[in-house]
Design a protein around this motif. Structure first.
Motif, PDB file in Angstrom:
ATOM      1  N   LEU A   1       4.233   0.184  -0.025  1.00 21.37           N
ATOM      2  CA  LEU A   1       5.151   1.321  -0.073  1.00 21.37           C
ATOM      3  C   LEU A   1       4.827   2.368   0.984  1.00 21.37           C
ATOM      4  O   LEU A   1       5.672   3.189   1.335  1.00 21.37           O
ATOM      5  CB  LEU A   1       5.144   1.982  -1.458  1.00 21.37           C
ATOM      6  N   GLY A   2       3.597   2.376   1.457  1.00 21.39           N
ATOM      7  CA  GLY A   2       3.171   3.361   2.438  1.00 21.39           C
ATOM      8  C   GLY A   2       1.663   3.355   2.522  1.00 21.39           C
ATOM      9  O   GLY A   2       1.031   2.315   2.327  1.00 21.39           O
ATOM     10  N   TRP A   3       1.083   4.503   2.772  1.00 21.81           N
ATOM     11  CA  TRP A   3      -0.372   4.617   2.853  1.00 21.81           C
ATOM     12  C   TRP A   3      -0.796   5.977   2.319  1.00 21.81           C
ATOM     13  O   TRP A   3      -0.017   6.924   2.305  1.00 21.81           O
ATOM     14  CB  TRP A   3      -0.847   4.433   4.294  1.00 21.81           C
ATOM     15  N   GLN A   4      -2.027   6.056   1.843  1.00 18.37           N
ATOM     16  CA  GLN A   4      -2.558   7.341   1.409  1.00 18.37           C
ATOM     17  C   GLN A   4      -2.936   8.144   2.639  1.00 18.37           C
ATOM     18  O   GLN A   4      -3.836   7.782   3.396  1.00 18.37           O
ATOM     19  CB  GLN A   4      -3.772   7.149   0.500  1.00 18.37           C
ATOM     20  N   GLY A   5      -2.237   9.250   2.836  1.00 14.99           N
ATOM     21  CA  GLY A   5      -2.457  10.065   4.008  1.00 14.99           C
ATOM     22  C   GLY A   5      -3.709  10.911   3.902  1.00 14.99           C
ATOM     23  O   GLY A   5      -4.446  10.872   2.918  1.00 14.99           O
TER      24      GLY A   5
ATOM     25  N   PRO B   1       2.829 -11.346  -3.409  1.00 15.55           N
ATOM     26  CA  PRO B   1       2.595  -9.956  -3.010  1.00 15.55           C
ATOM     27  C   PRO B   1       3.211  -9.623  -1.658  1.00 15.55           C
ATOM     28  O   PRO B   1       3.424 -10.496  -0.810  1.00 15.55           O
ATOM     29  CB  PRO B   1       1.073  -9.868  -2.951  1.00 15.55           C
ATOM     30  N   ASP B   2       3.468  -8.329  -1.460  1.00 16.49           N
ATOM     31  CA  ASP B   2       3.911  -7.824  -0.167  1.00 16.49           C
ATOM     32  C   ASP B   2       2.698  -7.492   0.698  1.00 16.49           C
ATOM     33  O   ASP B   2       1.575  -7.340   0.196  1.00 16.49           O
ATOM     34  CB  ASP B   2       4.769  -6.573  -0.352  1.00 16.49           C
ATOM     35  N   ALA B   3       2.935  -7.357   1.996  1.00 12.93           N
ATOM     36  CA  ALA B   3       1.864  -6.924   2.898  1.00 12.93           C
ATOM     37  C   ALA B   3       1.520  -5.469   2.589  1.00 12.93           C
ATOM     38  O   ALA B   3       2.412  -4.656   2.308  1.00 12.93           O
ATOM     39  CB  ALA B   3       2.314  -7.060   4.348  1.00 12.93           C
ATOM     40  N   PRO B   4       0.241  -5.104   2.610  1.00 12.08           N
ATOM     41  CA  PRO B   4      -0.139  -3.724   2.314  1.00 12.08           C
ATOM     42  C   PRO B   4       0.332  -2.765   3.395  1.00 12.08           C
ATOM     43  O   PRO B   4       0.636  -3.173   4.522  1.00 12.08           O
ATOM     44  CB  PRO B   4      -1.669  -3.790   2.256  1.00 12.08           C
ATOM     45  N   GLY B   5       0.368  -1.483   3.043  1.00 11.39           N
ATOM     46  CA  GLY B   5       0.752  -0.472   4.011  1.00 11.39           C
ATOM     47  C   GLY B   5      -0.344  -0.227   5.031  1.00 11.39           C
ATOM     48  O   GLY B   5      -1.525  -0.458   4.771  1.00 11.39           O
ATOM     49  N   ASN B   6       0.052   0.218   6.211  1.00 11.64           N
ATOM     50  CA  ASN B   6      -0.890   0.540   7.278  1.00 11.64           C
ATOM     51  C   ASN B   6      -0.959   2.052   7.454  1.00 11.64           C
ATOM     52  O   ASN B   6       0.066   2.745   7.394  1.00 11.64           O
ATOM     53  CB  ASN B   6      -0.460  -0.095   8.600  1.00 11.64           C
ATOM     54  N   ASP B   7      -2.162   2.558   7.701  1.00 14.02           N
ATOM     55  CA  ASP B   7      -2.359   3.991   7.905  1.00 14.02           C
ATOM     56  C   ASP B   7      -1.739   4.395   9.244  1.00 14.02           C
ATOM     57  O   ASP B   7      -2.128   3.907  10.302  1.00 14.02           O
ATOM     58  CB  ASP B   7      -3.855   4.319   7.884  1.00 14.02           C
ATOM     59  N   ASN B   8      -0.762   5.300   9.197  1.00  5.36           N
ATOM     60  CA  ASN B   8      -0.097   5.774  10.401  1.00  5.36           C
ATOM     61  C   ASN B   8      -0.294   7.273  10.621  1.00  5.36           C
ATOM     62  O   ASN B   8       0.514   7.916  11.289  1.00  5.36           O
ATOM     63  CB  ASN B   8       1.402   5.457  10.331  1.00  5.36           C
ATOM     64  N   CYS B   9      -1.364   7.839  10.065  1.00  5.46           N
ATOM     65  CA  CYS B   9      -1.636   9.257  10.278  1.00  5.46           C
ATOM     66  C   CYS B   9      -2.107   9.520  11.708  1.00  5.46           C
ATOM     67  O   CYS B   9      -1.859  10.594  12.261  1.00  5.46           O
ATOM     68  CB  CYS B   9      -2.700   9.755   9.295  1.00  5.46           C
TER      69      CYS B   9
END
Length: 386
Positions: free
Chosen positions: A150-154, A181-189
């Motif tokens: 769904l996203g990433w923890q910022g 499962p879906d692919a996990p979110g990547n950190d884009n901060c």
């Protein structure tokens, strides 16, 4: 035909139909680092008075800790993206600021209703056992949502979505079904530190780590006693929560208010409430104003305490009378906040009231408020954060 699609695809389609803006699937053991981070956070005492975080830590650290039979987690997000700037009221005298998420219907009710509808559909469609959660159970929604893509923890520790910014309510369904499962979110901060710089109380000792004891959302919602002096000026006119770290996230530019669930559209009386009206609330009035809102859970005394702190920061002399009326309030936490606010709004009135009341005040914390502000409030001002 819809029935020919894989089950995860059908789940996502049904979730969208029920008002969810994001949906993904993770294995129940997909966020192993979350346990280590949680235990360190608790060991540091950064959870403050939120003792339930520690009391059920063994269940919170992983889905298996709460329900060993869980095989998959369906993570869901419901958008509450605001239509206007959440920071627009920062300098509006005499008005309180309520966090965007609390200006409409109680998200616990709205999200859980949709989760239960999705759960009923899933049982009819594929069987299996399941459990639904939204914020009130020992579930680490944010790491699981990241694991489900769904996203990433910022850096502000909340979930960030490429499509919905920082404005997602999260829910989860644990199920015994083995779902792809879906692919996990990547950190884009990246190198961005806007959320860290925006925090009025320096609640982030480092990126991706929050000290709740310094967080305005914690102080105005979870903290029951007097708000520590060092944070009072920084609270400004925030009377329930704080949106600053969320509102400055650059990814919000992709979060369209048109995609927000209509249940969370703000109620007019909660977008910019008058401090004078809040200061005058009794229990019945509080319940009436905040019926159907998540704010109702903090109850009247905590809200009036918060409004008194905001009044003390307002510089608005018109609030002296409603503040003075609270000096006789039955709740010590309200009396103490009122004494502090009066010292900021009308020094002469404060000194007169102090002389008349200090000897008769029975509560030690309220007595401390009268003493600490005399003969001037220079000591408290010197410790206030930016």
């Amino acid at each position: 035909m819809e029935q020919d699609k894989p089950l995860p695809a059908r789940i996502k389609a049904k979730a969208a139909e029920l008002g969810f803006a994001a949906c993904g699937v993770a294995r129940a053991d997909a966020a192993p680092r979350a346990a280590e981070r949680l235990r360190q956070w608790l060991a540091d005492g950064a959870h403050g008075e939120m003792i339930w975080m520690e009391a059920r830590a063994d269940q919170r650290v992983s889905p298996a800790g709460l329900w060993p039979e869980a095989r998959s987690v369906i993570a869901l997000g419901m958008s509450y993206a605001p239509a206007s700037d959440p920071l627009a009221l920062a300098d509006v005298t005499g008005r309180g600021r309520i966090s965007v998420y609390a200006q409409g219907a109680d998200y616990h009710d709205v999200v859980k209703r949709a989760l239960k509808a999705l759960a009923r559909w899933l049982v009819e469609e594929a069987g299996g056992d399941l459990k639904v959660f939204v914020d009130t159970a020992p579930v680490m929604e944010k790491p699981l949502a990241e694991a489900a893509g769904l996203g990433w923890q910022g850096k502000h520790t909340n979930l960030v979505s490429r499509d919905h910014g920082s404005w997602l309510f999260l829910g989860a369904i644990y199920t015994t079904l083995d779902l792809a499962p879906d692919a996990p979110g990547n950190d884009n901060c990246g190198s961005c530190d806007a959320c860290q710089r925006a925090c009025p109380t320096d609640a982030f000792p480092e990126p991706y780590r929050l000290d709740a004891r310094r967080c305005i959302s914690y102080l105005t919602i979870e903290h029951a006693g007097p708000i520590p002096h060092e944070f009072r000026a920084a609270i400004g006119n925030r009377i329930y929560g704080c949106d600053d770290c969320l509102a400055v996230c650059p990814w919000n530019k992709f979060a369209a208010a048109a995609h927000a669930n209509r249940a969370f559209h703000p109620r007019a009386e909660l977008t910019a409430p008058a401090l004078a009206d809040l200061l005058a609330l009794d229990d019945a009035g509080f319940r009436q104003v905040f019926a159907g809102s998540p704010i109702k859970r903090i109850k009247r005394d905590r809200m009036v305490r918060n409004a008194a702190i905001a009044a003390g920061n307002s510089g608005d002399h018109r609030l002296v009378a409603p503040i003075a009326a609270l000096l006789d309030d039955a709740a010590p936490v309200v009396r103490g906040a009122a004494a502090w606010a009066l010292s900021r709004l009308d020094r002469a009135r404060f000194e007169a009231e102090r002389a008349a009341r200090l000897g008769e005040e029975s509560d030690p914390e309220v007595r401390a408020e009268w003493r600490d502000q005399a003969p001037s409030d220079a000591r408290s001002r010197s410790t206030e954060v930016r």
